[in-house]
Write a protein that holds these residues in place. Structure first.
Motif, PDB file in Angstrom:
ATOM      1  N   MET A   1      -1.114  15.427  -0.417  1.00 27.90           N
ATOM      2  CA  MET A   1      -2.139  14.716   0.307  1.00 27.90           C
ATOM      3  C   MET A   1      -1.485  14.087   1.531  1.00 27.90           C
ATOM      4  SD  MET A   1      -4.579  11.748  -1.210  1.00 27.90           S
ATOM      5  CE  MET A   1      -3.147  10.840  -1.724  1.00 27.90           C
ATOM      6  N   ARG A   2      -2.116  14.328   2.683  1.00 33.75           N
ATOM      7  CA  ARG A   2      -1.538  13.855   3.937  1.00 33.75           C
ATOM      8  C   ARG A   2      -2.650  13.533   4.922  1.00 33.75           C
ATOM      9  NH1 ARG A   2      -2.023  18.115   7.544  1.00 33.75           N
ATOM     10  NH2 ARG A   2      -2.655  20.006   6.517  1.00 33.75           N
ATOM     11  N   ILE A   3      -2.290  12.847   5.991  1.00 35.24           N
ATOM     12  CA  ILE A   3      -3.210  12.641   7.109  1.00 35.24           C
ATOM     13  C   ILE A   3      -3.186  13.929   7.925  1.00 35.24           C
ATOM     14  CG2 ILE A   3      -3.695  11.313   9.192  1.00 35.24           C
ATOM     15  CD1 ILE A   3      -4.176   9.692   6.656  1.00 35.24           C
ATOM     16  N   ILE A   4      -4.356  14.485   8.189  1.00 35.41           N
ATOM     17  CA  ILE A   4      -4.438  15.802   8.816  1.00 35.41           C
ATOM     18  C   ILE A   4      -4.212  15.743  10.320  1.00 35.41           C
ATOM     19  CG2 ILE A   4      -5.960  17.777   9.247  1.00 35.41           C
ATOM     20  CD1 ILE A   4      -7.306  17.124   6.538  1.00 35.41           C
ATOM     21  N   THR A   5      -4.823  14.755  10.990  1.00 33.28           N
ATOM     22  CA  THR A   5      -4.683  14.701  12.447  1.00 33.28           C
ATOM     23  C   THR A   5      -4.821  13.270  12.951  1.00 33.28           C
ATOM     24  OG1 THR A   5      -5.281  15.871  14.479  1.00 33.28           O
ATOM     25  CG2 THR A   5      -7.097  15.090  13.118  1.00 33.28           C
ATOM     26  N   GLY A   6      -4.566  13.089  14.216  1.00 34.10           N
ATOM     27  CA  GLY A   6      -4.684  11.771  14.834  1.00 34.10           C
ATOM     28  C   GLY A   6      -3.358  11.048  14.918  1.00 34.10           C
ATOM     29  N   SER A   7      -3.412   9.737  15.036  1.00 34.04           N
ATOM     30  CA  SER A   7      -2.210   8.925  15.256  1.00 34.04           C
ATOM     31  C   SER A   7      -1.214   8.981  14.097  1.00 34.04           C
ATOM     32  CB  SER A   7      -2.606   7.466  15.504  1.00 34.04           C
ATOM     33  OG  SER A   7      -3.219   6.912  14.349  1.00 34.04           O
ATOM     34  N   ALA A   8      -1.676   9.256  12.895  1.00 36.60           N
ATOM     35  CA  ALA A   8      -0.786   9.322  11.721  1.00 36.60           C
ATOM     36  C   ALA A   8      -0.623  10.757  11.211  1.00 36.60           C
ATOM     37  CB  ALA A   8      -1.321   8.417  10.612  1.00 36.60           C
ATOM     38  N   LYS A   9      -0.887  11.718  12.066  1.00 35.42           N
ATOM     39  CA  LYS A   9      -0.856  13.138  11.688  1.00 35.42           C
ATOM     40  C   LYS A   9       0.414  13.509  10.922  1.00 35.42           C
ATOM     41  CE  LYS A   9      -0.986  17.793  13.550  1.00 35.42           C
ATOM     42  NZ  LYS A   9      -1.134  18.611  14.753  1.00 35.42           N
ATOM     43  N   GLY A  10       0.195  14.190   9.790  1.00 36.06           N
ATOM     44  CA  GLY A  10       1.296  14.734   9.004  1.00 36.06           C
ATOM     45  C   GLY A  10       1.924  13.777   8.008  1.00 36.06           C
ATOM     46  N   LEU A  60      -9.430   6.292  10.414  1.00 30.61           N
ATOM     47  CA  LEU A  60      -8.697   5.413  11.329  1.00 30.61           C
ATOM     48  C   LEU A  60      -7.723   6.208  12.195  1.00 30.61           C
ATOM     49  CD1 LEU A  60      -7.968   2.354   9.015  1.00 30.61           C
ATOM     50  CD2 LEU A  60      -9.509   2.406  10.994  1.00 30.61           C
ATOM     51  N   SER A  61      -7.032   7.155  11.597  1.00 31.63           N
ATOM     52  CA  SER A  61      -6.090   7.982  12.339  1.00 31.63           C
ATOM     53  C   SER A  61      -6.797   8.769  13.441  1.00 31.63           C
ATOM     54  CB  SER A  61      -5.372   8.951  11.388  1.00 31.63           C
ATOM     55  OG  SER A  61      -4.474   9.778  12.095  1.00 31.63           O
ATOM     56  N   ARG A  62      -8.057   9.103  13.200  1.00 31.85           N
ATOM     57  CA  ARG A  62      -8.849   9.885  14.160  1.00 31.85           C
ATOM     58  C   ARG A  62      -9.624   9.018  15.147  1.00 31.85           C
ATOM     59  NH1 ARG A  62     -10.574  15.449  12.079  1.00 31.85           N
ATOM     60  NH2 ARG A  62      -9.084  15.887  10.427  1.00 31.85           N
ATOM     61  N   GLY A  63      -9.441   7.693  15.116  1.00 36.08           N
ATOM     62  CA  GLY A  63     -10.038   6.853  16.136  1.00 36.08           C
ATOM     63  C   GLY A  63     -11.105   5.874  15.686  1.00 36.08           C
ATOM     64  N   ALA A  64     -11.350   5.747  14.386  1.00 38.34           N
ATOM     65  CA  ALA A  64     -12.290   4.715  13.923  1.00 38.34           C
ATOM     66  C   ALA A  64     -11.717   3.344  14.277  1.00 38.34           C
ATOM     67  CB  ALA A  64     -12.513   4.828  12.416  1.00 38.34           C
ATOM     68  N   SER A  65     -12.583   2.366  14.502  1.00 38.59           N
ATOM     69  CA  SER A  65     -12.122   1.053  14.957  1.00 38.59           C
ATOM     70  C   SER A  65     -11.616   0.165  13.834  1.00 38.59           C
ATOM     71  CB  SER A  65     -13.238   0.338  15.709  1.00 38.59           C
ATOM     72  OG  SER A  65     -14.340   0.103  14.850  1.00 38.59           O
ATOM     73  N   LYS A  66     -12.225   0.250  12.656  1.00 39.24           N
ATOM     74  CA  LYS A  66     -11.804  -0.569  11.512  1.00 39.24           C
ATOM     75  C   LYS A  66     -12.303   0.085  10.238  1.00 39.24           C
ATOM     76  CE  LYS A  66     -15.903  -3.494  11.259  1.00 39.24           C
ATOM     77  NZ  LYS A  66     -16.431  -4.819  11.075  1.00 39.24           N
TER      78      LYS A  66
END
Length: 183
Positions: A1-10, A60-66
């Protein structure tokens, strides 16, 4: 299980041992976020039965604010995952009864653009959650709820204020996209 994309990608996410938590598989999570597209940007997110925080952290990693994470078991894993992904500052993590907390948030008039809900299967939570979402507050009028549930759980009730816009099946799991009815 991982973050797929955005600021925490991978970045890998931790999950508790045992079968009490069923984190959303990366394939299903990828499909959910492809369907949501840009609706995630600047969204206020509520992650119910949050488990590992997988869906809220991806948002959040994809740009949600909170994101507000609510789970009735330990929230240690969510906090660790939020810290590991450098997203802790955008998180409010609450260990509490999910249904009671939803009622409380509704009474306070809080509203969310995006709600993720992945309750334990076949235990009656789906109807309770949708009963609260059917009320005027918690889901913003233009928001969307992503509900993961067993394919054996019916969600086709005569809801007054919400409707099922789309459902996808992934083996035993259904993912339903629920919105407020538009006048």
């Amino acid at each position: 299980m991982r973050i797929i994309t955005g600021s925490a990608k991978g970045l890998q996410l931790k999950a508790p041992r045992g079968l009490n938590t069923r984190p959303t598989a990366d394939k299903v999570k990828g499909s959910i976020f492809n369907i949501l597209g840009t609706r995630v940007l600047d969204a206020a997110v509520l992650d119910l039965f949050a488990g590992t925080g997988n869906l809220g952290l991806e948002a959040l990693s994809r740009g949600a604010s909170k994101a507000v994470f609510i789970d009735n078991t330990s929230t240690v894993i969510i906090k660790e995952n939020a810290a590991h992904t450098n997203l802790l500052g955008k998180c409010d993590i609450c260990r509490a009864d999910v249904i009671r907390t939803m009622d409380k948030l509704t009474q306070q008039g809080q509203s969310f653009d995006l709600i993720f809900c992945d309750p334990p299967y076949n235990q009656g939570y789906v109807g309770q959650v949708l009963g609260i979402i059917d009320r005027p507050a918690l889901l913003h009028s233009t928001g969307i709820m992503v509900l993961e549930h067993s394919r054996h759980e019916s969600i086709d009730y005569p809801w007054k204020n919400i409707s099922i816009r789309r459902s996808e099946r992934y083996g035993e799991t259904m993912v339903s996209f629920i919105t407020k009815k538009q006048e």
